[in-house]
Enzyme design. Structure first.
Site, short mmCIF file in Angstrom:
data_model
loop_
_atom_site.label_atom_id
_atom_site.label_comp_id
_atom_site.label_asym_id
_atom_site.label_seq_id
_atom_site.Cartn_x
_atom_site.Cartn_y
_atom_site.Cartn_z
N CYS A 77 -21.74 7.84 140.51
CA CYS A 77 -22.92 7.68 141.36
C CYS A 77 -22.72 8.54 142.62
O CYS A 77 -21.59 8.91 142.96
CB CYS A 77 -23.09 6.22 141.76
SG CYS A 77 -23.85 5.17 140.50
N ASN A 176 -21.38 10.07 124.26
CA ASN A 176 -21.20 8.75 123.67
C ASN A 176 -22.13 7.80 124.42
O ASN A 176 -22.00 7.67 125.63
CB ASN A 176 -19.76 8.26 123.80
CG ASN A 176 -18.77 9.18 123.10
OD1 ASN A 176 -19.08 9.76 122.08
ND2 ASN A 176 -17.58 9.29 123.66
N HIS A 187 -22.99 4.56 133.56
CA HIS A 187 -23.82 5.63 134.13
C HIS A 187 -24.12 6.69 133.06
O HIS A 187 -23.22 7.14 132.35
CB HIS A 187 -23.06 6.26 135.30
CG HIS A 187 -23.89 7.12 136.17
ND1 HIS A 187 -24.08 6.87 137.52
CD2 HIS A 187 -24.60 8.26 135.92
CE1 HIS A 187 -24.85 7.81 138.04
NE2 HIS A 187 -25.18 8.66 137.08
N HIS A 189 -24.14 9.77 131.09
CA HIS A 189 -23.32 10.96 131.22
C HIS A 189 -22.85 11.42 129.85
O HIS A 189 -22.95 10.70 128.85
CB HIS A 189 -22.10 10.70 132.10
CG HIS A 189 -21.05 9.85 131.44
ND1 HIS A 189 -21.20 8.50 131.22
CD2 HIS A 189 -19.82 10.16 130.93
CE1 HIS A 189 -20.14 8.01 130.62
NE2 HIS A 189 -19.28 9.01 130.42
N GLN A 191 -19.88 14.57 128.01
CA GLN A 191 -18.62 15.25 128.25
C GLN A 191 -18.62 16.61 127.53
O GLN A 191 -19.46 16.85 126.66
CB GLN A 191 -17.44 14.42 127.74
CG GLN A 191 -17.32 13.05 128.41
CD GLN A 191 -16.16 12.25 127.86
OE1 GLN A 191 -15.00 12.60 128.06
NE2 GLN A 191 -16.46 11.17 127.15
#
Length: 377
Positions: A77, A176, A187, A189, A191
């Site tokens: 965040c 994922n 959150h 996101h 990778q």
């Protein structure tokens, strides 16, 4: 155009802000990480499994990584006085930064070319985190098209940059999504992994692609051939656009599995044109919305971008595509990899690809602009 601003975190890791097109210049104050962080750990270890011919990363330092923190302690965040996070700015659009607890890296280099039993070395490579939004809740499917386009720009930029690092053989952007998949942060996101070797799955797909490419004397990629066959058959098609189409594969392994393929053979996201990236932002969002519309609760998934490895023998036949998979086989049931799948790699699917495609066509989103004319509704 997306605006890029690069900086360094307190321990030397790179962080890049990707700001939406038309956004104002970034405040220089958002570039300074005021935390006191310990020095970065040395890379983990790569060990060669002589029985399978595969590399295994040993990353014991990841045992202490952050696991499902509350919102007021979320590390991705925006920074607040009470929560000095990995993102120094009080607000952002999209951010990419080096993972504090990487499976690979931060050092890069070349791994042994003729490994045998007992071969080990530093876990070279790079692991990066891509935060899609400053909001702690939500999902990629809830992004607007402008923000989704910024994420695509970040994927493309990092693919090109990571591919140029010494020793890197494959770049893999992925997401994922959901606790059932095993995420460690709520959150939204994803990778990006940059491997110093070609992964087993990529090697298997690459070998099949190379055989087809050679047999066609370089005129057609295997992925193009499969897309053509699926479009002609039609029963498993989910949507068709000007530049991208999506279908449930004929031999799907997972209860929910969709492949999203560019019509033009390109090796990776960096090679997509501006028009292709624009359509991808819309089509990908539409696909994720349909996945979520199948059940009353959000669908857990793995979104895996298969890009051509950098290996000179595999790259010419490579064809970028997305494999979107979910273990969800019913509203209250998940598929678990048991003996046949986990031990033997022999998958047994609990659904039929044709019925899954029919359901995904039936739940087409009507809240967004329409899929280009000619696509299944």
């Amino acid at each position: 155009m997306t605006r890029l601003t690069s900086t360094r975190l307190a321990d030397g890791r790179e962080l890049i802000y990707f700001d939406d097109a038309g956004s104002p210049e970034r405040d220089p104050g958002s570039l300074t990480d005021h935390r006191e962080l310990p020095p970065r750990a040395d890379p983990g270890e790569l060990r060669y499994d002589a029985l399978s011919g595969e590399w295994v990363a040993v990353a014991a330092h990841r045992q202490g990584r952050t696991h499902l923190p509350p919102a007021d302690q979320c590390p991705i965040c925006p920074t607040t006085p009470a929560n000095p996070s990995e993102i120094p700015a009080p607000d952002y659009d999209v951010v990419v930064f080096e993972n504090r607890f990487p499976s690979l890296g931060p050092a890069v280099g070349t791994i042994p070319g003729t490994p045998a039993w007992g071969t080990a070395g530093p876990a070279y490579g790079r692991c990066e985190v891509v935060s899609f939004t400053p909001s702690h809740t939500g999902s990629f499917a809830e992004l607007g098209e402008t923000r989704a386009r910024t994420v695509i720009e970040a994927w493309a930029h990092r693919t090109e940059a990571l591919s140029a690092l010494p020793g890197i053989q494959q770049v893999f952007p992925f997401e994922n999504r959901g606790a059932d998949i095993g995420v460690t942060l709520h959150h939204p996101h994803g990778q990006i992994y940059a491997y110093p070797y070609v992964t087993p799955r990529a090697a298997s797909l690459g070998a099949a692609a190379s055989r087809h490419f050679d047999n066609s004397k370089g005129r057609e990629s295997l992925t193009s051939s499969i897309l053509k066959a699926e479009r002609q058959d039609g029963s498993r098609m989910v949507l068709e656009g000007e530049h991208f189409s999506a279908y449930v594969p004929f031999a799907a392994r997972w209860p929910l599995e969709v492949h999203l393929v560019p019509h033009r053979q390109v090796p990776d996201l960096a090679a997509l044109s501006g028009e292709e990236r624009d359509e991808l932002a819309h089509v990908y969002l539409e696909l994720l919305k349909r996945m979520d519309a199948l059940y009353p609760t959000p669908t857990p998934y793995i979104s895996a971008w298969h890009q051509a490895p950098l290996d000179a023998a595999l790259r010419p036949s490579g064809h970028l595509h997305l494999q979107l998979t979910s273990p969800r086989r019913a509203a209250d049931k998940l598929k678990y990899l048991a003996g046949s799948e986990a031990a033997m790699g022999a998958f047994i699917n609990d659904t039929t690809p044709e019925s899954v495609a029919e359901r995904l066509r039936a739940v087409a989103s009507h809240s967004q602009r329409a899929i280009p004319e000619g696509a299944p509704a």
